[in-house]
Motif scaffolding. Sequence first.
Motif, PDB file in Angstrom:
ATOM      1  N   GLN A 147       0.819  -1.202   0.000  1.00  0.00           N
ATOM      2  CA  GLN A 147       0.000   0.000   0.000  1.00  0.00           C
ATOM      3  C   GLN A 147       0.857   1.258   0.000  1.00  0.00           C
ATOM      4  O   GLN A 147       0.567   2.230  -0.707  1.00  0.00           O
ATOM      5  CB  GLN A 147      -0.924  -0.010   1.230  1.00  0.00           C
ATOM      6  CG  GLN A 147      -1.997   1.070   1.196  1.00  0.00           C
ATOM      7  CD  GLN A 147      -2.886   0.955  -0.029  1.00  0.00           C
ATOM      8  OE1 GLN A 147      -3.315  -0.144  -0.400  1.00  0.00           O
ATOM      9  NE2 GLN A 147      -3.141   2.082  -0.693  1.00  0.00           N
ATOM     10  N   ARG A 148       1.934   1.221   0.818  1.00  0.00           N
ATOM     11  CA  ARG A 148       2.834   2.391   0.831  1.00  0.00           C
ATOM     12  C   ARG A 148       3.497   2.571  -0.523  1.00  0.00           C
ATOM     13  O   ARG A 148       3.719   3.708  -0.972  1.00  0.00           O
ATOM     14  CB  ARG A 148       3.889   2.209   1.928  1.00  0.00           C
ATOM     15  CG  ARG A 148       3.342   2.425   3.340  1.00  0.00           C
ATOM     16  CD  ARG A 148       4.476   2.587   4.332  1.00  0.00           C
ATOM     17  NE  ARG A 148       5.232   1.346   4.471  1.00  0.00           N
ATOM     18  CZ  ARG A 148       4.954   0.416   5.373  1.00  0.00           C
ATOM     19  NH1 ARG A 148       3.949   0.606   6.211  1.00  0.00           N
ATOM     20  NH2 ARG A 148       5.673  -0.671   5.454  1.00  0.00           N
ATOM     21  N   PRO A 190      -2.841   9.340  -2.228  1.00  0.00           N
ATOM     22  CA  PRO A 190      -3.792  10.401  -2.562  1.00  0.00           C
ATOM     23  C   PRO A 190      -5.056   9.822  -3.201  1.00  0.00           C
ATOM     24  O   PRO A 190      -5.000   8.831  -3.921  1.00  0.00           O
ATOM     25  CB  PRO A 190      -3.016  11.264  -3.550  1.00  0.00           C
ATOM     26  CG  PRO A 190      -2.051  10.320  -4.187  1.00  0.00           C
ATOM     27  CD  PRO A 190      -1.683   9.310  -3.125  1.00  0.00           C
ATOM     28  N   ILE A 191      -6.179  10.460  -2.899  1.00  0.00           N
ATOM     29  CA  ILE A 191      -7.462  10.032  -3.464  1.00  0.00           C
ATOM     30  C   ILE A 191      -8.034  11.188  -4.281  1.00  0.00           C
ATOM     31  O   ILE A 191      -7.826  12.363  -3.969  1.00  0.00           O
ATOM     32  CB  ILE A 191      -8.456   9.637  -2.369  1.00  0.00           C
ATOM     33  CG1 ILE A 191      -8.656  10.775  -1.359  1.00  0.00           C
ATOM     34  CG2 ILE A 191      -8.002   8.386  -1.662  1.00  0.00           C
ATOM     35  CD1 ILE A 191      -9.702  10.474  -0.298  1.00  0.00           C
ATOM     36  N   GLN A 192      -8.715  10.815  -5.342  1.00  0.00           N
ATOM     37  CA  GLN A 192      -9.306  11.831  -6.203  1.00  0.00           C
ATOM     38  C   GLN A 192     -10.646  12.270  -5.629  1.00  0.00           C
ATOM     39  O   GLN A 192     -11.508  11.442  -5.338  1.00  0.00           O
ATOM     40  CB  GLN A 192      -9.490  11.303  -7.621  1.00  0.00           C
ATOM     41  CG  GLN A 192      -9.964  12.377  -8.603  1.00  0.00           C
ATOM     42  CD  GLN A 192      -9.950  11.902 -10.053  1.00  0.00           C
ATOM     43  OE1 GLN A 192      -9.620  10.747 -10.334  1.00  0.00           O
ATOM     44  NE2 GLN A 192     -10.298  12.797 -10.972  1.00  0.00           N
ATOM     45  N   LEU A 202       1.718  12.390  -9.192  1.00  0.00           N
ATOM     46  CA  LEU A 202       1.164  13.725  -9.002  1.00  0.00           C
ATOM     47  C   LEU A 202       2.256  14.784  -9.094  1.00  0.00           C
ATOM     48  O   LEU A 202       2.083  15.846  -9.723  1.00  0.00           O
ATOM     49  CB  LEU A 202       0.476  13.812  -7.638  1.00  0.00           C
ATOM     50  CG  LEU A 202      -0.821  13.019  -7.470  1.00  0.00           C
ATOM     51  CD1 LEU A 202      -1.324  13.144  -6.026  1.00  0.00           C
ATOM     52  CD2 LEU A 202      -1.896  13.505  -8.440  1.00  0.00           C
ATOM     53  N   LEU A 203       3.392  14.499  -8.453  1.00  0.00           N
ATOM     54  CA  LEU A 203       4.477  15.491  -8.454  1.00  0.00           C
ATOM     55  C   LEU A 203       5.072  15.679  -9.838  1.00  0.00           C
ATOM     56  O   LEU A 203       5.537  16.777 -10.182  1.00  0.00           O
ATOM     57  CB  LEU A 203       5.578  15.047  -7.472  1.00  0.00           C
ATOM     58  CG  LEU A 203       5.202  15.075  -5.988  1.00  0.00           C
ATOM     59  CD1 LEU A 203       6.309  14.459  -5.148  1.00  0.00           C
ATOM     60  CD2 LEU A 203       4.905  16.492  -5.533  1.00  0.00           C
ATOM     61  N   SER A 204       5.025  14.604 -10.641  1.00  0.00           N
ATOM     62  CA  SER A 204       5.643  14.699 -11.968  1.00  0.00           C
ATOM     63  C   SER A 204       4.670  15.194 -13.027  1.00  0.00           C
ATOM     64  O   SER A 204       5.077  15.423 -14.179  1.00  0.00           O
ATOM     65  CB  SER A 204       6.188  13.322 -12.380  1.00  0.00           C
ATOM     66  OG  SER A 204       5.137  12.366 -12.438  1.00  0.00           O
ATOM     67  N   ASP A 205       3.392  15.386 -12.644  1.00  0.00           N
ATOM     68  CA  ASP A 205       2.411  15.878 -13.623  1.00  0.00           C
ATOM     69  C   ASP A 205       2.471  17.403 -13.666  1.00  0.00           C
ATOM     70  O   ASP A 205       2.108  18.073 -12.688  1.00  0.00           O
ATOM     71  CB  ASP A 205       1.015  15.399 -13.229  1.00  0.00           C
ATOM     72  CG  ASP A 205      -0.011  15.680 -14.328  1.00  0.00           C
ATOM     73  OD1 ASP A 205       0.288  16.490 -15.242  1.00  0.00           O
ATOM     74  OD2 ASP A 205      -1.112  15.096 -14.272  1.00  0.00           O
ATOM     75  N   PRO A 206       2.906  17.987 -14.786  1.00  0.00           N
ATOM     76  CA  PRO A 206       3.036  19.442 -14.843  1.00  0.00           C
ATOM     77  C   PRO A 206       1.704  20.178 -14.824  1.00  0.00           C
ATOM     78  O   PRO A 206       1.662  21.370 -14.518  1.00  0.00           O
ATOM     79  CB  PRO A 206       3.773  19.668 -16.165  1.00  0.00           C
ATOM     80  CG  PRO A 206       3.437  18.469 -16.988  1.00  0.00           C
ATOM     81  CD  PRO A 206       3.309  17.338 -16.034  1.00  0.00           C
ATOM     82  N   ARG A 232       1.684   6.874  -6.630  1.00  0.00           N
ATOM     83  CA  ARG A 232       0.680   7.906  -6.940  1.00  0.00           C
ATOM     84  C   ARG A 232       1.243   9.296  -6.643  1.00  0.00           C
ATOM     85  O   ARG A 232       1.020  10.246  -7.407  1.00  0.00           O
ATOM     86  CB  ARG A 232      -0.587   7.671  -6.108  1.00  0.00           C
ATOM     87  CG  ARG A 232      -1.394   6.460  -6.531  1.00  0.00           C
ATOM     88  CD  ARG A 232      -2.568   6.256  -5.576  1.00  0.00           C
ATOM     89  NE  ARG A 232      -3.399   5.113  -5.966  1.00  0.00           N
ATOM     90  CZ  ARG A 232      -4.387   4.655  -5.231  1.00  0.00           C
ATOM     91  NH1 ARG A 232      -4.668   5.225  -4.049  1.00  0.00           N
ATOM     92  NH2 ARG A 232      -5.107   3.635  -5.641  1.00  0.00           N
ATOM     93  N   GLN A 233       1.951   9.398  -5.507  1.00  0.00           N
ATOM     94  CA  GLN A 233       2.529  10.688  -5.148  1.00  0.00           C
ATOM     95  C   GLN A 233       3.538  11.149  -6.192  1.00  0.00           C
ATOM     96  O   GLN A 233       3.555  12.330  -6.586  1.00  0.00           O
ATOM     97  CB  GLN A 233       3.208  10.570  -3.780  1.00  0.00           C
ATOM     98  CG  GLN A 233       3.592  11.890  -3.153  1.00  0.00           C
ATOM     99  CD  GLN A 233       2.362  12.658  -2.669  1.00  0.00           C
ATOM    100  OE1 GLN A 233       1.350  12.070  -2.322  1.00  0.00           O
ATOM    101  NE2 GLN A 233       2.454  13.974  -2.691  1.00  0.00           N
ATOM    102  N   ILE A 234       4.344  10.208  -6.650  1.00  0.00           N
ATOM    103  CA  ILE A 234       5.335  10.556  -7.676  1.00  0.00           C
ATOM    104  C   ILE A 234       4.637  10.986  -8.960  1.00  0.00           C
ATOM    105  O   ILE A 234       5.055  11.946  -9.633  1.00  0.00           O
ATOM    106  CB  ILE A 234       6.254   9.349  -7.932  1.00  0.00           C
ATOM    107  CG1 ILE A 234       7.136   9.097  -6.708  1.00  0.00           C
ATOM    108  CG2 ILE A 234       7.112   9.579  -9.166  1.00  0.00           C
ATOM    109  CD1 ILE A 234       7.955   7.835  -6.784  1.00  0.00           C
TER     110      ILE A 234
END
Length: 271
Positions: free
Chosen positions: A147-148, A232-234, A158-162, A154-156
């Motif tokens: 899960q982690r 993260p959840i949408q 999000l951070l990599s999405d410009p 997911r966090q990566i």
Amino acid sequence: MDLKDYISSGVLENFVLGLLSENERSGVMHMMKLHPEVADYVRSLEHTLERYGQLHAAVPPGELKSAIMDRIRAQKEEVEAHQLIAPRPEHNVSLWRKLAIAGMVLLLCSIGLNIYLGSKNNRKDVRIQHLSEQRQRLVTDSLQTRQRLIQSERQIALLSDPDLQPITMNGVKQHPGIKATVYWSPDNRTVFLSNSELPDIPAGKAYQLWAIIDGKPVDLGLYTPKDEEHLPIQMKNTKAGKVQAFAITLEKEGGSPTPTMEQMYVMGPVL
């Protein structure tokens, strides 16, 4: 004693008729070996006695023979019947004693075997229980690690999405030090809630995310601490308009149509 006197004493006639004692018979037989005359006289007496028997022999009546045979058979049957029903105490007692001893030995062996197997099974059960608990811990650890890993991926992403803009929401005056983050896409109007440090909430309550659009709060969905493992959840997409800020309030379970301002925990402006 003179030999003639010995022969005429009558002892030899008693010998032939079987009337002497064992010692007297031995004495006669000794004399027969020493003196052939004695032996010849004894044989003549036996021959005479045999001839006398042959001449005066009488056939017993047939009914006497049948009576004797019937009596013999009756006695035989009586003896056999007695043997069948007569108790045999010594033999039975000995047999039952042996069986009892053998049974006792088997019982003790059985008890000992049961104790050994019971102890062995107990150790086996303890070992199985330990292995089961260890396996369960490994499964739990594996699921948590997975899960982690998913959260990190997911966090990566999000951070990599410009196109996604991180908005940090800080704790208000009543809840200093608390932070939460949303990733918002102005173009797609999508919102992701991530990195929540909100405290646990009481039963029957839920956190609710709001977007301040054109000065009005817009509901973006509920969040409970149990959803943290899915961060993260949408959340809900934002409506059209100028998004000025994001905020989280504590509301009743199921959410509220308008935010409870005194229960606001964090807020972050969109710069």
